[in-house]
Design a protein around this motif. Sequence first.
Motif, PDB file in Angstrom:
ATOM      1  N   ALA A 234       0.979  -1.156  -0.112  1.00  0.00           N
ATOM      2  CA  ALA A 234       0.069  -0.067  -0.076  1.00  0.00           C
ATOM      3  C   ALA A 234       0.900   1.326  -0.124  1.00  0.00           C
ATOM      4  O   ALA A 234       0.652   2.401  -0.502  1.00  0.00           O
ATOM      5  CB  ALA A 234      -0.761   0.055   1.249  1.00  0.00           C
ATOM      6  N   ASN A 235       1.992   1.165   0.722  1.00  0.00           N
ATOM      7  CA  ASN A 235       2.948   2.447   0.854  1.00  0.00           C
ATOM      8  C   ASN A 235       3.794   2.585  -0.659  1.00  0.00           C
ATOM      9  O   ASN A 235       3.747   3.672  -1.034  1.00  0.00           O
ATOM     10  CB  ASN A 235       4.001   2.049   1.715  1.00  0.00           C
ATOM     11  CG  ASN A 235       4.924   3.152   1.960  1.00  0.00           C
ATOM     12  OD1 ASN A 235       4.519   4.069   2.483  1.00  0.00           O
ATOM     13  ND2 ASN A 235       6.183   3.002   1.500  1.00  0.00           N
TER      14      ASN A 235
ATOM     15  N   SER B 160       1.145   4.059  -2.786  1.00  0.00           N
ATOM     16  CA  SER B 160       0.818   5.569  -2.569  1.00  0.00           C
ATOM     17  C   SER B 160       1.443   6.417  -3.349  1.00  0.00           C
ATOM     18  O   SER B 160       0.883   7.622  -3.637  1.00  0.00           O
ATOM     19  CB  SER B 160       1.035   5.544  -1.003  1.00  0.00           C
ATOM     20  OG  SER B 160       0.466   6.942  -0.658  1.00  0.00           O
TER      21      SER B 160
ATOM     22  N   MET C 250      -2.691   2.012   7.569  1.00  0.00           N
ATOM     23  CA  MET C 250      -1.415   1.780   6.880  1.00  0.00           C
ATOM     24  C   MET C 250      -1.800   1.056   5.704  1.00  0.00           C
ATOM     25  O   MET C 250      -1.211   1.029   4.729  1.00  0.00           O
ATOM     26  CB  MET C 250      -0.130   1.217   7.597  1.00  0.00           C
ATOM     27  CG  MET C 250       0.399   2.040   8.356  1.00  0.00           C
ATOM     28  SD  MET C 250       1.881   1.494   9.492  1.00  0.00           S
ATOM     29  CE  MET C 250       1.193   0.210  10.577  1.00  0.00           C
ATOM     30  N   THR C 251      -2.884   0.126   5.920  1.00  0.00           N
ATOM     31  CA  THR C 251      -3.084  -0.715   4.802  1.00  0.00           C
ATOM     32  C   THR C 251      -4.480  -0.369   3.739  1.00  0.00           C
ATOM     33  O   THR C 251      -4.598  -0.710   3.037  1.00  0.00           O
ATOM     34  CB  THR C 251      -3.540  -2.300   5.288  1.00  0.00           C
ATOM     35  OG1 THR C 251      -4.469  -2.044   6.192  1.00  0.00           O
ATOM     36  CG2 THR C 251      -2.581  -2.817   5.817  1.00  0.00           C
TER      37      THR C 251
ATOM     38  N   THR D 214       4.886  10.447   4.445  1.00  0.00           N
ATOM     39  CA  THR D 214       5.452   8.861   4.890  1.00  0.00           C
ATOM     40  C   THR D 214       6.789   9.331   5.861  1.00  0.00           C
ATOM     41  O   THR D 214       6.591  10.084   6.921  1.00  0.00           O
ATOM     42  CB  THR D 214       5.956   8.306   3.519  1.00  0.00           C
ATOM     43  OG1 THR D 214       6.774   9.130   2.769  1.00  0.00           O
ATOM     44  CG2 THR D 214       4.599   7.916   2.973  1.00  0.00           C
TER      45      THR D 214
ATOM     46  N   THR E 128       4.482   5.429   8.121  1.00  0.00           N
ATOM     47  CA  THR E 128       4.462   4.570   7.172  1.00  0.00           C
ATOM     48  C   THR E 128       3.179   4.431   6.206  1.00  0.00           C
ATOM     49  O   THR E 128       2.083   4.087   7.220  1.00  0.00           O
ATOM     50  CB  THR E 128       4.940   3.320   7.561  1.00  0.00           C
ATOM     51  OG1 THR E 128       6.338   3.417   8.345  1.00  0.00           O
ATOM     52  CG2 THR E 128       5.248   2.077   6.776  1.00  0.00           C
ATOM     53  N   SER E 129       2.971   4.462   5.056  1.00  0.00           N
ATOM     54  CA  SER E 129       1.944   4.451   4.472  1.00  0.00           C
ATOM     55  C   SER E 129       0.996   5.441   4.919  1.00  0.00           C
ATOM     56  O   SER E 129      -0.170   4.903   5.254  1.00  0.00           O
ATOM     57  CB  SER E 129       1.492   3.064   4.411  1.00  0.00           C
ATOM     58  OG  SER E 129       0.217   2.748   3.307  1.00  0.00           O
TER      59      SER E 129
END
Length: 330
Positions: free
Chosen positions: A87-88, A91, A204-205, A227, A300-301
């Motif tokens: 996912a990150n 993004s 984050m997901t 991020t 993160t993400s």
Amino acid sequence: MTATTVSYRLTQYVHGGGCACKIPAGDLEDMLGGLTPWTSADLLVGLETGDDAAVVRIADGQAVVSTTDFFTAVVDDAYDFGRIAAANALSDIYAMGARPLVALNLVGWPRDVRPLELLREVLRGGMDIGREAEVHVAGGQSIDDPEPKYGMAVTGLADPDRLLRNDAARPGLPLSLTKPLGVGVLNNRHKATGEVFAAAIDSMTRLNRAAAEAAVAAGIRAATDVTGFGLLGHGYKMARASGVTFRIDAAAVPYLDGAREALAAGYVSGGTRRNLAWVQPHTDAGVGEDELLLLADAQTSGGLLVVGEIPGAPVIGEVVAAGDHPLVVR
């Protein structure tokens, strides 16, 4: 026993988790200074402004958008680690207003220390995010590595006239944030204690696809994802690239439950402290250090920082004409 019946704490095999393990932004800028790659007029977004992805114009009014992102294990659960890292990586494509098409896995794995069955769970998590995003996950590269690392190289398409860029912020517009902050301090607490924070994993997901589509549909032209350099770091880069000042209302910034408690308990990563040290000389701050640390928290993400308003995203400040500092926090 198989890897799925044995408890492995992946975060115990890395020196720093997730985007907090990035090389500090100031170090990167010093290192890259003076390096000049080949380029042409077709490169619409490159190194100059430190944007989220590279953009190259191709035929038929389209542009290719390309990025890569990978990091060390940010949570103990292998499947969740895979989902978060994927996912990150996606993004960065969404942050440019683009649609991701294909992703390639990037893997570092201590094959003699951690079972390959566990790596399979990481990859399964990445594939499930790819399925949700309707992105082809089509191979990749793996190396034997002392620390578990995972991410993706992603390619997408965009309309070159409707890009979201970090150098396109203009005075008189609001600043919106599409995800709450705080995953950095919560992840650091998770690494130290093993406590699981479901809200942080959910954040984050969660893909930034809907937020990016809403921004493009609203005619917004400036955005970035938040991020590893934190809200302040990414905001500073954006304000500097655009030649404006970002005025942030600290009280309007949303946080995940437990973030302030984690900060008070001392779960602040070295990456977050480096973020704050980098931006403080460029910030007119009317709040205390604890608030600044949360605003610099290495995410993160994270969500999108958008110059404009989109449904469901709180307004956390405004863009004003350039002043003495690129960032003003009150």
